[in-house]
Design a protein around this motif. Sequence first.
Motif, PDB file in Angstrom:
ATOM      1  N   GLY A  59       0.581  -1.264   0.127  1.00  0.00           N
ATOM      2  CA  GLY A  59      -0.210  -0.137   0.138  1.00  0.00           C
ATOM      3  C   GLY A  59       0.720   1.525  -0.086  1.00  0.00           C
ATOM      4  O   GLY A  59       0.589   2.156  -0.670  1.00  0.00           O
ATOM      5  N   GLN A  60       2.015   1.274   0.790  1.00  0.00           N
ATOM      6  CA  GLN A  60       3.041   1.821   0.975  1.00  0.00           C
ATOM      7  C   GLN A  60       3.208   2.513  -0.402  1.00  0.00           C
ATOM      8  O   GLN A  60       3.640   4.213  -1.281  1.00  0.00           O
ATOM      9  N   LEU A  61       3.902   1.668  -1.046  1.00  0.00           N
ATOM     10  CA  LEU A  61       4.582   1.693  -2.048  1.00  0.00           C
ATOM     11  C   LEU A  61       3.889   2.627  -3.216  1.00  0.00           C
ATOM     12  O   LEU A  61       4.193   2.905  -4.181  1.00  0.00           O
ATOM     13  N   LEU A  62       2.166   1.926  -3.331  1.00  0.00           N
ATOM     14  CA  LEU A  62       1.285   2.322  -4.219  1.00  0.00           C
ATOM     15  C   LEU A  62       1.004   4.031  -4.259  1.00  0.00           C
ATOM     16  O   LEU A  62       1.266   4.548  -5.007  1.00  0.00           O
ATOM     17  N   LYS A  63       1.272   4.260  -3.040  1.00  0.00           N
ATOM     18  CA  LYS A  63       0.978   5.193  -2.668  1.00  0.00           C
ATOM     19  C   LYS A  63       1.878   6.164  -3.278  1.00  0.00           C
ATOM     20  O   LYS A  63       1.241   7.587  -3.881  1.00  0.00           O
ATOM     21  N   TRP A  64       3.599   5.232  -3.120  1.00  0.00           N
ATOM     22  CA  TRP A  64       4.782   6.454  -4.191  1.00  0.00           C
ATOM     23  C   TRP A  64       4.425   6.998  -5.504  1.00  0.00           C
ATOM     24  O   TRP A  64       4.717   7.181  -5.427  1.00  0.00           O
ATOM     25  N   MET A  65       4.833   5.414  -5.393  1.00  0.00           N
ATOM     26  CA  MET A  65       4.185   5.203  -6.864  1.00  0.00           C
ATOM     27  C   MET A  65       3.054   5.843  -7.457  1.00  0.00           C
ATOM     28  O   MET A  65       3.776   7.032  -8.921  1.00  0.00           O
ATOM     29  N   MET A 120      -5.630   3.230  -3.777  1.00  0.00           N
ATOM     30  CA  MET A 120      -5.296   1.903  -3.617  1.00  0.00           C
ATOM     31  C   MET A 120      -4.572   1.461  -2.626  1.00  0.00           C
ATOM     32  O   MET A 120      -4.747  -0.218  -2.120  1.00  0.00           O
ATOM     33  N   ALA A 121      -4.386   2.932  -1.494  1.00  0.00           N
ATOM     34  CA  ALA A 121      -3.863   1.722   0.164  1.00  0.00           C
ATOM     35  C   ALA A 121      -4.150   1.204   0.666  1.00  0.00           C
ATOM     36  O   ALA A 121      -4.504   0.187   1.557  1.00  0.00           O
ATOM     37  N   TRP A 122      -5.670   1.391   0.905  1.00  0.00           N
ATOM     38  CA  TRP A 122      -6.939   1.503   1.641  1.00  0.00           C
ATOM     39  C   TRP A 122      -7.129   0.131   0.924  1.00  0.00           C
ATOM     40  O   TRP A 122      -7.285  -0.815   2.014  1.00  0.00           O
ATOM     41  N   MET A 123      -7.139   0.260   0.059  1.00  0.00           N
ATOM     42  CA  MET A 123      -7.986  -1.435  -0.807  1.00  0.00           C
ATOM     43  C   MET A 123      -7.032  -2.593  -0.052  1.00  0.00           C
ATOM     44  O   MET A 123      -7.224  -3.707  -0.180  1.00  0.00           O
ATOM     45  N   GLU A 124      -5.891  -2.164  -0.463  1.00  0.00           N
ATOM     46  CA  GLU A 124      -4.666  -3.255  -0.168  1.00  0.00           C
ATOM     47  C   GLU A 124      -4.260  -3.869   1.858  1.00  0.00           C
ATOM     48  O   GLU A 124      -4.828  -4.959   1.444  1.00  0.00           O
ATOM     49  N   ASN A 125      -5.427  -3.159   1.954  1.00  0.00           N
ATOM     50  CA  ASN A 125      -5.285  -2.940   3.479  1.00  0.00           C
ATOM     51  C   ASN A 125      -6.456  -3.989   3.823  1.00  0.00           C
ATOM     52  O   ASN A 125      -6.424  -5.144   4.513  1.00  0.00           O
ATOM     53  N   GLY A 167     -11.081 -10.180  -4.063  1.00  0.00           N
ATOM     54  CA  GLY A 167     -11.967  -8.891  -4.728  1.00  0.00           C
ATOM     55  C   GLY A 167     -11.917  -7.882  -3.404  1.00  0.00           C
ATOM     56  O   GLY A 167     -12.523  -8.161  -2.109  1.00  0.00           O
ATOM     57  N   VAL A 168     -11.846  -6.160  -3.948  1.00  0.00           N
ATOM     58  CA  VAL A 168     -12.388  -5.118  -3.017  1.00  0.00           C
ATOM     59  C   VAL A 168     -12.798  -4.342  -4.001  1.00  0.00           C
ATOM     60  O   VAL A 168     -13.318  -3.912  -5.012  1.00  0.00           O
ATOM     61  N   CYS A 169     -13.805  -3.229  -2.909  1.00  0.00           N
ATOM     62  CA  CYS A 169     -14.376  -2.612  -3.622  1.00  0.00           C
ATOM     63  C   CYS A 169     -14.135  -0.912  -2.516  1.00  0.00           C
ATOM     64  O   CYS A 169     -14.572  -1.552  -1.556  1.00  0.00           O
ATOM     65  N   ALA A 170     -14.550  -0.449  -3.058  1.00  0.00           N
ATOM     66  CA  ALA A 170     -13.919   0.795  -2.365  1.00  0.00           C
ATOM     67  C   ALA A 170     -15.456   1.811  -3.164  1.00  0.00           C
ATOM     68  O   ALA A 170     -15.336   2.661  -3.828  1.00  0.00           O
ATOM     69  N   GLU A 171     -16.173   1.997  -2.037  1.00  0.00           N
ATOM     70  CA  GLU A 171     -17.323   3.019  -2.522  1.00  0.00           C
ATOM     71  C   GLU A 171     -16.961   4.468  -0.898  1.00  0.00           C
ATOM     72  O   GLU A 171     -16.449   4.644  -0.537  1.00  0.00           O
TER      73      GLU A 171
END
Length: 584
Positions: free
Chosen positions: A52-58, A234-239, A290-294
């Motif tokens: 998640g941290q890496l996705l935030k930096w990327m 993305m980081a929240w979803m990965e969590n 599967g992850v869903c963000a609303e």
Amino acid sequence: MFFHTQISRMAELDEPDLVLEDGRVYRNPTEVKMSQIILPCHANHRKELSVGQLLKWMDSTACLSAERHAGCPCVTASVDDIHFEHTISVGQVVNIKAKVNRAFNSSMEVGIVVSCEDLYSNCHWKVCQAFATFVARRTGKDKVQLKPLVPYTHREKVEYSVAAERRRMRLLHVEIMKDLLSDTTFQASLSEGACEGQDEEEEVPTEKTRVESVELALPTHANHQVNTFGGQIMAWMENVATIAASRLCHAHPTLRTIDMFHFRGPSQVGDRVILKAIVNNTFKNSMEVGVCAEAYQGEEPLRHINSAFMTFEVLDEEDRPRPLPRIRPEPLDGKRRYQEAIARKKIRLDRKYIISCKHTEVPLSVPWDPSNQVYLSYNNVFALKMLAARNNWVLSSKKNNVSLYTLEENQSLCVRVESEVNVPAVRAFLLLSDLSRRPEWDKHYKQCKLIIPVDDDDLIYHVLAPSVSEGGKDQDFILLASRRPPCDAGDPYVLAIRSVTLPTHPPAEDMNRGEMLCAGFTIYAVSENVSKISYYNQTNPGVLPYIATDIAGLSSSFCSIFFSCSQYLMDNRVEPSFISTTPL
Ligand code: COA
Ligand code: ADP
């Protein structure tokens, strides 16, 4: 963590620093770099950088690069598949480099390269590249029209060219997935025997893995336009996905892959972001979560922000994936997702295999089916564009304004025949992309029949060709022809051709099934009525020993075919009745 994304072709494209006339080293104006030392606060319980941290930096590095080109705020529209293969430990340094590969209308493709550096051993690893699309947005204004990006170095030109092909693939992705997931025949063919031999007692009900969590989008999670960063979502979803995966295996899972996904709508500061995750299916050594963000504000209805599918493994002490328990899906939605996860796995593996291989590593004839058509078509055009972009072509001969170039490497011989022809580029493209007319000018095509009109841009043909040896059997080919008009001015028209296999057309006994690795045309408009036509052909490695002894003969054969091709184009340059009836 170490990362390898799906398309690991950077090494192939590597070029040395370009030193400018004034002695400075050229640097892409959109390039942005970020370096971070991995501290315990960035790591998970295994002292490895959290994804998640890496996705935030990327995401933030890529966003700053996009904004550098756009000159205004940008939001993440989508991210292509990312494959995670290793981990980065506390104390190591992660270096992230992003640059815009191409600007389209309001969107840009940003290439992101992640590498890891060990400060003690001074070792550096180039570990990953990813592709994200950013859209330029100005508040309260109409759609932004970006200025074109002008590639400068050879490598930038190659990335610029193939970015158009990647864009096509990602825009088709959503529709293709929707069609395949609703295709009951495709689903049935995949799930045959999938549940055999299971002991119901050992099955874990998926309900046990369900996670729901809420986050409040604060100013620290957003840009100055109060839009929540895509990387943060993305980081929240990965969590939450990691929690769902851990609930299944009661161990610490390792994230391997995130499928290509699209941010459907924006999120702003003040949003309550609801994140839901559940294990959809388990396979032998991996599981799909599967992850869903609303999001919502106050009394508003929920807005769908994103859905993503992540593949996890659980590693034993020797870093080998452990077998996972089977799951028992809930009725209705659970069962549907269970089936869809099987379909997604097949599509994901096809995509990874077809896209990530260098074209010389993809078997000569790849089985074609509707679920991999878009990736095979990408591979076909990509291979031709890469071949055309090589900078080590050697001019072998030039006669009557026809130049013949050769390129010999990796046990294959590539030939390029090139000339200017007094035919408008669009006309030449229409004439050449109708392969069924090729017997009119190519003596190697005895007959050519369209067997599957896949879509407007891709067609599959059955070609009959004369025997290569006297008295031998005739040859036949199943060829995928992918045709692309220019994406914008300066792009060529492209017609790429490669072999595929079709279960409906197995090799016949009285024929030798021939295979074509990579061939086709690029057509540039030189002026309104003149085009530069280049014909490419890469011979199969197995053929090289035979032709190496007669390169001169081969050259003259290619030149004579090219000559009849030019003649055919000239003869048909104005006759409208010759325009292909298949729509482009
Ligand atoms: N992948 C890549 N690019 C995509 C895409 C996808 N799945 N879907 C749309 N786009 C591109 C289009 O190709 C178009 O590019 P172009 O202008 O260069 O031709 C651009 O997005 C805008 O498309 P348009 O049709 O005008 O708008 P849309 O209604 O499809 O909206 C987004 C696309 C991305 C702008 C919209 O979905 C959005 O606002 N998403 C949220 C983005 C965000 O806020 N992200 C941060 C995290 S929440
Ligand atoms: P779909 O349900 O068609 O798979 P969605 O976009 O609704 O697509 O959801 C994406 C994924 O998010 C689902 O596959 C599922 O794994 C997960 N998910 C969706 N809704 C929930 C929920 N209520 N609880 C837990 N996980 C959910």
